[in-house]
Write an enzyme that holds these catalytic residues in place. Sequence first.
Site, short mmCIF file in Angstrom:
data_model
loop_
_atom_site.label_atom_id
_atom_site.label_comp_id
_atom_site.label_asym_id
_atom_site.label_seq_id
_atom_site.Cartn_x
_atom_site.Cartn_y
_atom_site.Cartn_z
N GLY A 68 0.82 -1.20 0.00
CA GLY A 68 0.00 0.00 0.00
C GLY A 68 0.85 1.25 0.00
O GLY A 68 2.07 1.21 0.20
N PHE A 82 1.82 9.04 4.26
CA PHE A 82 3.01 8.92 5.07
C PHE A 82 4.18 8.36 4.25
O PHE A 82 5.30 8.82 4.33
CB PHE A 82 2.67 7.99 6.22
CG PHE A 82 3.70 7.88 7.29
CD1 PHE A 82 4.16 9.02 7.94
CD2 PHE A 82 4.20 6.65 7.67
CE1 PHE A 82 5.11 8.91 8.95
CE2 PHE A 82 5.14 6.54 8.66
CZ PHE A 82 5.59 7.67 9.31
N LYS A 141 5.38 0.41 7.63
CA LYS A 141 5.10 1.72 7.02
C LYS A 141 6.35 2.53 7.07
O LYS A 141 6.89 2.81 8.14
CB LYS A 141 4.04 2.45 7.84
CG LYS A 141 2.66 2.25 7.33
CD LYS A 141 1.69 3.15 8.03
CE LYS A 141 0.31 2.67 7.71
NZ LYS A 141 -0.71 3.44 8.37
N ASP A 187 -8.98 11.10 10.49
CA ASP A 187 -9.10 10.63 9.11
C ASP A 187 -9.84 9.28 9.05
O ASP A 187 -9.35 8.32 8.47
CB ASP A 187 -7.72 10.52 8.45
CG ASP A 187 -7.80 10.49 6.93
OD1 ASP A 187 -8.89 10.75 6.38
OD2 ASP A 187 -6.77 10.20 6.29
#
Length: 913
Positions: free
Chosen positions: A606, A610, A627, A725
């Site tokens: 993904g 960020f 991430k 969010d």
Amino acid sequence: MEFSGLKTTVVGLWSVLLGILAITAGVRGQQTDEGNFISIDCGIPDGSSYTDDGTKITYTSDAQFIDAGVNHNISADRMTTSLPRQQSSLRSFPNGPRNCYTLKPVKQGQKYLIRAFFLHGKYDGNADVSIQFDLHLGVNLWKTMNISNTSLVDSTETMAIASADFVSVCLINKGHGTPFISSLELRPLKNTLYPAVNSTSSLVLSARRNFGKKDGTILRYPDDPKDRIWIPFRNDPFWSDISTTNEVDHEKDDPFEVPRTVLQAAAVPVNSNNLSFYWWAGSSDETRLTYHYFMHFAEIQDEHRTFNININGDFWYGPVTPLYRMSLTVYTTSAGNLYWYNISLLATASSTFPPSINAIEIYSVMLISANETNVQDVKAVMAIKEHYNVKRNWMGDPCAPIEYAWDGLDCNSNTNSDKPRIISLNLSSSGLTGDLIQEFAELKVIENLDLSYNNLTGSIPDFLAELSSLKVLNLTGNKFSGSIPSALLERNSTGSLILRVEVIGSTTCDIDNSCKMEKKKKKIAIPILAIVIVVLLGLLLVVVFIVCRMRRRQQGLVLGTAVRPQNENYFLQQVDHEDYPLQLENRRFAYMELQKITNNFNHIIGKGGFGSVFHGYLENGTQVAVKTRSQSSTQGTKEFLAEAKLLTRVHHKNLVSLVGYCKDGNYLALVYEYMSQGSLHDHLRGKPAYIKVLSWRERLQIALESAQGLEYLHTGCRPTIVHRDVKTSNILLNHNLEAKIADFGLSKAFQSDVHSHISTAVVGTPGYLDPEYYQTYQLNEKSDVYSFGVVLLELITGQPPLLPARGEGHIVQRVGPKVAQGNIDDVVDARLQGAYDVNSVWKTLDIALMCTAQSSVQRATMGDVVMQLKESLALQIAWNQHHYTETVDISLNSVFEIADVGKLSVVEGPSAR
Ligand SMILES: *[C@@H]1O[C@H](CO)[C@@H](O)[C@H](O)[C@H]1NC(C)=O
Ligand SMILES: *[C@@H]1O[C@H](CO)[C@@H](O)[C@H](O)[C@H]1NC(C)=O
Ligand SMILES: *[C@@H]1O[C@H](CO)[C@@H](O)[C@H](O)[C@H]1NC(C)=O
Ligand SMILES: *[C@@H]1O[C@H](CO)[C@@H](O)[C@H](O)[C@H]1NC(C)=O
Ligand SMILES: *[C@@H]1O[C@H](CO)[C@@H](O)[C@H](O)[C@H]1NC(C)=O
Ligand SMILES: *[C@@H]1O[C@H](CO)[C@@H](O)[C@H](O)[C@H]1NC(C)=O
Ligand SMILES: *[C@@H]1O[C@H](CO)[C@@H](O)[C@H](O)[C@H]1NC(C)=O
């Protein structure tokens, strides 16, 4: 389960004895079939050949198999001593959209292994290439070759049944660079081998791994009489090797006939009762592949090992107890289409030793879906091509695929039979010489035959008159002698045939009955003569065959060195569950560790604001999502670390948990638990991978769980956390479809309880953003409530919040009026097909509208929302009990997929530590 079918095969002891006898007698080579191997070193001078030092297999030039392309040698600086000789030259195909090798002789209906190698080697002086071309086996796509490294050998291998007395391998130019090929190998297989291969499906090799080989030798012919290439696999920290010099063998009709050398060594786990490995089988949604896998076992230490086989945590087969010195294969009989295969061999309680495994083979299925030209027509036109030495694009299948059909040939694919047939052949002005051969008469449905303006001689054969569909026959401009067969003239005169011909030379017989009789006799004589010749040839072949076999027996044993096909883009990785679960809190990772965990950031799952998100494995096998912070991210290091610290303290079953973080120099990353079922967004709209439509009950469950996660952020944390969010793509689902809120780490914690709001630069996503934000530029808990209300409306309607293309308003404006009219059918997602409790939906709609009130003071709190949703869910559960029982086990039925990843795209590498 998709992979439910399987079988085992056990070998009798007698074959072990037989094996010893065979070795003693030194006639192991007898089993081999090298005489029927076709081994082509593409690009060596036409007509040359040599014997390979390692395998002692004779390679020949490709001259007799293809009549197109250009020979090249690879550049001298790409020539290394370890490079197999076959890969030092190649044939490239700058011209024509399709160029085919015709491999023969082969036996129609027999199974074959076919393998191709590719090494660019800067043959054209280019060091940087990005070449893509398709490889076809017959008319079916075998593999898309993607060549981007000039010093790596790529290879691909397939097992298929020959549909004719030749096999064609075609290179298709797709406009992305010139196709080329370095070598091509065809090996016959007994038809009892690999039962998954049949006339409608072939297998394409993904991996063939030989466990327990410490010396790293690649094994092939003559150790494997079938010349399969067995690549050794090592994983030192977690696996150790066991081996034996005792004979281990397979039964005579074993469907795999794993070579002895492979059976004589195995891998066992170190300090564990569990042997686990995995591979990615994922592919993009459009090109999903299904997989067969064959696990080969043999007990070589005379111990008692009993184990069960789990796949992705679910029991698949067992208990398995390999017998001493006997081969046993556990294999799929129907192909699995999982995204990911995590195979664990788990010792049972009664087992005194841990499991062992000798080898595994993994194949994807290639369906034979395209229809090849009628075999009889193919044989005829191939014979014509060869007899007259026709040089055109006449390669591969004559009619299919339609875009590569042979020049001068028209096909009818709409006949009653599904196979295309040749209906027109134009060989005008093609330099044909000699007689018209009998094979023209085998084109049984031909309508139009144009042989004009050649140098054909002899008499016009009357078999042409037997072609009942023939409408146009143009023989003009040739040098035929004799008379025109009366049957042809007859058809010409009745108008059923347009005949063009002028006969040169003397007429030897008139059109009368005696002439016809004479010709009929000739016609009988030809088949008899043909039979005699065939029988004689057959005898000759038998003699040659016997002589060849005798010579082969004398060759004795030669150990193989071998090539290493470097493109086998898969990996098998050891996973050790021994010290599970790890204490992961506050774990700090070094960059190097992350590199290992993510297999060098190989598998992207993904991208967020960020940075990119990668899939990975911790050393205990736990899957994680890593991430990373992109260079362009504005987030500062200090802020980032503060968040990481905060997040390690936030724990709730409905929040994606942080496993650890990384701060290594400038490099920042967060390591999260992995959510295998992707996002709610993907399930509602995005991905065809999620075929199953979420039921209303599942939607409510997901809504409730995410509401609980948000409630915890708002009320369970000190300081309170506002997500800022909330949206469907930030609600992630695990393999049980349990919902967890993600990305709350990017929200900013309240600095103190004094302030009831926070304010920073714009966050949030259009469609979900609190309308009050536009006045206040501040976000608070009620902003999350608004966004969550939008999520609820999406769950109910299945529609996105904004539909700009349709010019319709925001989801709140679309739904509100319909609800006011009491029109629920118009509102609810049509894919639910009415399978919901109306009261439950009404209640949920109420909650959603309460959440999305314009003014924040009118909105509910997450605590209220949780309570209300529980009631909605209870209504639906009661409804389900009256209507049907939901028997679908989602953990097995929904596909284990999350994002598109290239096919078997990860290179070999052990997990971290
Ligand atoms: C490749 O090299 C071999 C031996 O060095 C030579 O015989 C052959 O002609 C070369 N082929 C081409 C296409 O240059
Ligand atoms: C081909 O390989 C290159 C380099 O590995 C990669 O970037 C590219 O995406 C690949 N293309 C396809 C279609 O797989
Ligand atoms: C070939 O095998 C597949 C499954 O492996 C099966 O579905 C199919 O029916 C078989 N085809 C034939 C012609 O036997
Ligand atoms: C092949 O023939 C079958 C049977 O007539 C037909 O259903 C199928 O569509 C054909 N396949 C192709 C690729 O034309
Ligand atoms: C036919 O053969 C003759 C002599 O053999 C030759 O001169 C002529 O060019 C040939 N014609 C064609 C069309 O090939
Ligand atoms: C051969 O004759 C047919 C029928 O008259 C005609 O259609 C075709 O164009 C002719 N071929 C040539 C090369 O003239
Ligand atoms: C075929 O028939 C047409 C008229 O029907 C005639 O003109 C032509 O000469 C015939 N062709 C031959 C080779 O007899």
